[in-house]
Design a protein around this motif. Sequence first.
Motif, PDB file in Angstrom:
ATOM      1  N   UNK A  28      55.689  48.670   3.209  1.00 34.91           N
ATOM      2  CA  UNK A  28      54.517  47.947   4.433  1.00 34.91           C
ATOM      3  C   UNK A  28      55.704  46.760   5.132  1.00 34.91           C
ATOM      4  N   UNK A  29      56.484  46.395   4.537  1.00 32.81           N
ATOM      5  CA  UNK A  29      57.420  44.932   4.961  1.00 32.81           C
ATOM      6  C   UNK A  29      57.695  45.538   6.244  1.00 32.81           C
ATOM      7  N   UNK A  30      58.689  46.691   6.025  1.00 29.12           N
ATOM      8  CA  UNK A  30      59.433  47.550   7.079  1.00 29.12           C
ATOM      9  C   UNK A  30      57.955  48.036   7.569  1.00 29.12           C
ATOM     10  N   UNK A  31      57.284  48.972   7.367  1.00 34.04           N
ATOM     11  CA  UNK A  31      56.055  49.325   8.661  1.00 34.04           C
ATOM     12  C   UNK A  31      55.797  48.255   9.732  1.00 34.04           C
ATOM     13  N   UNK A  32      55.407  46.928   8.924  1.00 29.66           N
ATOM     14  CA  UNK A  32      55.159  46.297   9.941  1.00 29.66           C
ATOM     15  C   UNK A  32      56.208  45.304  10.471  1.00 29.66           C
ATOM     16  N   UNK A  33      57.750  44.949   9.909  1.00 24.70           N
ATOM     17  CA  UNK A  33      58.081  44.569  11.885  1.00 24.70           C
ATOM     18  C   UNK A  33      58.817  44.992  12.482  1.00 24.70           C
ATOM     19  N   UNK A  34      59.192  46.627  12.259  1.00 23.48           N
ATOM     20  CA  UNK A  34      59.258  47.462  12.994  1.00 23.48           C
ATOM     21  C   UNK A  34      58.272  47.487  14.036  1.00 23.48           C
ATOM     22  N   UNK A  35      56.816  47.736  13.728  1.00 23.49           N
ATOM     23  CA  UNK A  35      55.739  47.657  15.260  1.00 23.49           C
ATOM     24  C   UNK A  35      55.315  46.576  14.996  1.00 23.49           C
ATOM     25  N   UNK A  36      55.844  45.637  14.672  1.00 24.56           N
ATOM     26  CA  UNK A  36      55.154  44.029  14.869  1.00 24.56           C
ATOM     27  C   UNK A  36      54.007  43.741  14.878  1.00 24.56           C
ATOM     28  N   UNK A  37      53.405  44.505  14.240  1.00 17.70           N
ATOM     29  CA  UNK A  37      52.033  44.462  13.833  1.00 17.70           C
ATOM     30  C   UNK A  37      51.240  44.366  12.013  1.00 17.70           C
ATOM     31  N   UNK A  38      51.003  43.410  12.173  1.00 18.00           N
ATOM     32  CA  UNK A  38      50.536  42.615  11.022  1.00 18.00           C
ATOM     33  C   UNK A  38      49.678  43.436   9.997  1.00 18.00           C
ATOM     34  N   UNK A  39      48.882  44.157  10.623  1.00 20.14           N
ATOM     35  CA  UNK A  39      47.432  45.349  10.341  1.00 20.14           C
ATOM     36  C   UNK A  39      48.239  46.568   9.949  1.00 20.14           C
ATOM     37  N   UNK A  40      49.856  46.607  10.164  1.00 24.54           N
ATOM     38  CA  UNK A  40      50.634  48.187   9.959  1.00 24.54           C
ATOM     39  C   UNK A  40      50.408  48.244   8.446  1.00 24.54           C
ATOM     40  N   UNK A  41      50.136  49.470   8.406  1.00 26.64           N
ATOM     41  CA  UNK A  41      50.567  50.316   6.923  1.00 26.64           C
ATOM     42  C   UNK A  41      51.042  51.486   7.364  1.00 26.64           C
ATOM     43  N   UNK A  42      52.239  51.773   5.891  1.00 25.76           N
ATOM     44  CA  UNK A  42      52.808  52.842   5.892  1.00 25.76           C
ATOM     45  C   UNK A  42      52.056  53.990   5.888  1.00 25.76           C
ATOM     46  N   UNK A  43      50.538  54.031   6.055  1.00 24.38           N
ATOM     47  CA  UNK A  43      49.527  55.487   5.778  1.00 24.38           C
ATOM     48  C   UNK A  43      49.814  55.908   7.186  1.00 24.38           C
ATOM     49  N   UNK A  44      50.361  54.871   8.141  1.00 30.02           N
ATOM     50  CA  UNK A  44      49.913  55.320   9.987  1.00 30.02           C
ATOM     51  C   UNK A  44      51.082  55.989  10.070  1.00 30.02           C
ATOM     52  N   UNK A  45      51.978  56.153   9.770  1.00 26.81           N
ATOM     53  CA  UNK A  45      53.072  56.909   9.655  1.00 26.81           C
ATOM     54  C   UNK A  45      52.426  58.544   9.575  1.00 26.81           C
TER      55      UNK A  45
END
Length: 348
Positions: free
Chosen positions: A92-109
């Motif tokens: 989750x930390x990686x996903x939010x950091x790489x997308x620069x989106x605080x609502x990003x979730x690993x499931x979005x991949x």
Amino acid sequence: MTSIAPQQVAPTTRQLAPLRRGSVRGLVVLTLLLVLAGLVSLAVGSRPISLGTVVDVLVHPDGSDASTIVHDLRIPRTILAIAVGISLGIAGALMQGHTRNPLADPGLLGVEAGAAFAVVIGIYVFHVQDLTGYAWFSLAGAGLAAAAVFAIGSTKGGPDPISLVLAGTAVSALLAALTQTVILRDVDTLDAYRFWAVGSVSGRGMDVFWEVLPFMVVGLVLAVLSASTLNLLQLGDDVAVSLGMHPMRHKAIGVLGVMLLTGAATAACGPVGFVGLVVPHVARHFAGVDYRWVIPYSGFIGGLLVVLADVVGRVVVRPGELQVGIVMALVGGPVFIYLVRRTRMVRI
């Protein structure tokens, strides 16, 4: 008056700064809390065992009922809960950091949707009935789905954060529709699938853990490699390039880490929501925005959260149990709403 104001502001800044900076001491505290939560997990269940007895049978297994329960049933699920929580928290930390989106979730991949569809195919076409088989189909489906999202969401310059999120949403919706189509056509597949889809660490042996561990380890290594570069990527690709970085290469490494960590966790216990979404916000609250601290904090907090959720699930509906996926949905939703509503929520 003009000379006094800076003197009043400066001490306040120095006092608040340590509250937003990670530290080794903080990691030590989280480690101790995780160990304590693990011991509680070994003690709590349909048959409660005192902490003293738990420690005794851990040190000196004697073949008693308590020793058998601790070693054969509760140790595997506790270790798996910790591993899954660490993997999802860091993903989750990686996903939010790489997308620069605080609502990003690993499931979005599309990882969770791909894993679910592959498990359904394994049950419906290949008649897979054991958790080990589910794990391998889940891992394969997660990898293929993430690869498809990565290919669709990449431009000539490499993976684009916005395109990845849009591609992940589209692929997840498509795979979810295909999954529902299959399970609605076959009642037996639905009955077998629903026990995996709820998200649970119970009933899993150490064989499942050992099978997903190599993927988790590789994902953790990629996360460590991404930690320092994520700080620069938050400044934007143009700034990163001017400092001699290759943003697309580092984003690819980070996305691969997310895929491996989330895929392995989902393969082990089914989809568990809200961990990868909520945990990075909690980690940033204590560790600040430096990803060299956010990533390890997210791992420890994620492991702690999943273990405690599993313990709560064993207590609230005794003598039955609530699966950890259900508990996380009940707890994670209100917690995330609280984090979003906070006026001083830590932002990326």
